[in-house]
Write a protein that holds these residues in place. Structure first.
Motif, short mmCIF file in Angstrom:
data_model
loop_
_atom_site.label_atom_id
_atom_site.label_comp_id
_atom_site.label_asym_id
_atom_site.label_seq_id
_atom_site.Cartn_x
_atom_site.Cartn_y
_atom_site.Cartn_z
N THR A 218 0.84 -1.19 0.00
CA THR A 218 0.00 0.00 0.00
C THR A 218 0.87 1.24 0.00
O THR A 218 1.77 1.39 0.85
CB THR A 218 -0.93 0.03 1.23
OG1 THR A 218 -1.71 -1.17 1.25
CG2 THR A 218 -1.85 1.24 1.19
N SER A 222 -0.67 7.80 -1.30
CA SER A 222 -1.91 7.79 -2.08
C SER A 222 -2.95 6.82 -1.55
O SER A 222 -4.14 6.93 -1.86
CB SER A 222 -1.60 7.42 -3.54
OG SER A 222 -1.16 6.07 -3.63
N GLU A 224 -3.10 3.85 -2.53
CA GLU A 224 -3.31 2.87 -3.57
C GLU A 224 -2.64 1.54 -3.21
O GLU A 224 -1.54 1.52 -2.65
CB GLU A 224 -2.77 3.37 -4.91
CG GLU A 224 -3.56 4.50 -5.51
CD GLU A 224 -3.02 4.91 -6.86
OE1 GLU A 224 -3.84 5.19 -7.77
OE2 GLU A 224 -1.78 4.97 -7.00
N THR A 225 -3.33 0.46 -3.56
CA THR A 225 -2.83 -0.88 -3.23
C THR A 225 -2.36 -1.58 -4.50
O THR A 225 -2.97 -1.46 -5.56
CB THR A 225 -3.93 -1.71 -2.56
OG1 THR A 225 -4.32 -1.06 -1.35
CG2 THR A 225 -3.44 -3.11 -2.24
N THR A 240 -7.93 -2.43 -7.14
CA THR A 240 -8.61 -1.16 -6.87
C THR A 240 -9.67 -1.36 -5.79
O THR A 240 -10.07 -2.48 -5.50
CB THR A 240 -9.29 -0.62 -8.13
OG1 THR A 240 -10.31 -1.54 -8.56
CG2 THR A 240 -8.28 -0.41 -9.25
N GLU A 242 -12.88 1.01 -5.44
CA GLU A 242 -13.64 2.20 -5.81
C GLU A 242 -15.02 2.16 -5.15
O GLU A 242 -15.84 1.30 -5.45
CB GLU A 242 -13.80 2.27 -7.32
CG GLU A 242 -12.48 2.30 -8.07
CD GLU A 242 -12.68 2.12 -9.56
OE1 GLU A 242 -13.17 3.08 -10.21
OE2 GLU A 242 -12.37 1.03 -10.08
N THR A 254 -7.23 1.99 -15.94
CA THR A 254 -7.05 1.37 -14.62
C THR A 254 -6.16 0.14 -14.72
O THR A 254 -5.28 -0.07 -13.87
CB THR A 254 -8.42 0.98 -14.03
OG1 THR A 254 -9.22 2.16 -13.88
CG2 THR A 254 -8.26 0.31 -12.67
N ARG A 261 1.93 -0.24 -11.22
CA ARG A 261 2.22 -0.34 -9.79
C ARG A 261 2.87 -1.67 -9.44
O ARG A 261 3.80 -1.73 -8.62
CB ARG A 261 0.93 -0.16 -8.97
CG ARG A 261 0.33 1.24 -9.03
CD ARG A 261 -0.64 1.50 -7.90
NE ARG A 261 -1.75 0.56 -7.85
CZ ARG A 261 -2.89 0.71 -8.52
NH1 ARG A 261 -3.05 1.75 -9.34
NH2 ARG A 261 -3.87 -0.16 -8.40
#
Length: 328
Positions: A218, A222, A224-225, A240, A242, A254, A261
């Protein structure tokens, strides 16, 4: 007389009959537990079990986006024991014990509830992960194998799987004295329960370039994972979360961000051939609804939904609790 012996109820129905609604991992597992306790179980699923939301799951055992935390931990630990046993037959069950790193996770977060059940738990080394994290050996479930195996186990116990859409819970109640509602996000309309809402998860499935351990990371800035789950014949990349997003269509931008990532963590992923894109809508609720509701005429409704991103993780623990509620 309405007992657990299978005699006829006043309405002429067999009191051991149960209709379980929902063919995902929670519904299937609940149906298995009930059937193996002697209930005559019919499982109604709108979609084939291989096309439910559960089929999309990356399926690492770990409580994620589920409340209440204390109960989720108890359900998860019960499920852990089952998965450890199933992992002795991975080719049949789809369950394997796989090592990996939980990034940005401190030891004290785990010590309070799970460390005693996770032998070998330790801090990740610099070679294993660039940040701080925990090395652990956890169940990783191949849902393409596990869901059909659950269905076969249910059928071996005398249960029946029927593809059938349900518009009203009373429809099931008219056919069995006990109904167990495991409809996940579908409970929003079926119950109805507006507190159930989707948290959209998108995944990318690629050819595995040789990665054998899983990784969850993580970004502290941000939130984000990124995660990488090695499954037989493929590598699952995510993901994600969302809120209140209903689209089941994969988004190319996406997907590209997910790959980017994951490649930052494991550079060999960058050139891996994409096999598939997946989207699943996690059924999140302020708390799992695991509840017994007596109905008119001696009928019984059990709710078992709202497991968020942890349906696989808590399935066996929640199934045992649902069976207890059925038995009173």
């Amino acid at each position: 007389m309405d007992t657990d012996t299978g005699v006829q109820t006043g309405s002429g129905r067999d009191s051991s009959e149960v209709v379980v609604i929902g063919g995902g991992v929670v519904g299937l597992t609940t149906a298995v537990v009930l059937a193996e306790r002697g209930r005559r179980v019919r499982l109604w699923t709108r979609d084939p079990v291989e096309r439910t939301t559960s089929a999309v799951a990356g399926a690492l055992w770990w409580p994620y986006r589920i409340q209440p935390v204390a109960l989720a931990h108890a359900w998860a630990l019960h499920s852990l024991g089952v998965y450890e046993e199933l992992a002795l037959r991975p080719e049949r069950t789809g369950v394997r014990m796989v090592a990996g790193v939980l990034g940005e996770t401190a030891r004290d977060e785990v010590d309070a509830w799970a460390a005693a059940r996770l032998p070998g738990l330790r801090a990740a080394t610099a070679e294993e992960y660039g940040g701080s994290g925990l090395w652990a050996r956890l169940p990783l479930i191949d849902m393409s194998t596990h869901l059909p195996w659950l269905r076969r186990r249910l059928e071996a116990a005398g249960g029946v799987v029927q593809e059938r859409a349900v518009a009203d819970l009373a429809e099931a109640g008219a056919e069995a004295p006990v109904v167990v509602n495991c409809t996940g996000l579908g409970a929003r309309e079926l119950v109805p329960d507006a507190s159930v809402r989707p948290v959209r998860g998108q995944l990318v499935v690629v050819e595995n370039p040789g990665i054998r351990t899983w990784l969850v990371s993580t970004d502290p800035s941000s939130g984000e994972t990124a995660y990488l789950f090695p499954q037989p014949g493929r590598l699952v990349l995510g993901g994600t979360a969302e809120e209140d997003a209903w689209s089941a269509e994969p988004d190319p931008a996406t997907a590209a961000a997910i790959i980017r990532r994951c490649a930052a963590l494991r550079p060999e992923v960058a050139g891996a051939r994409v096999l598939e894109h997946r989207v699943g809508l996690r059924p999140v609720r302020e708390a799992v609804r695991l509840e017994r509701v007596p109905l008119a005429g001696g009928r019984l409704l059990i709710h078992n939904y709202g497991h968020g991103g942890a349906g696989v993780t808590v399935a066996w623990g929640c199934a045992r609790e649902a069976a207890r509620l059925v038995e009173g």
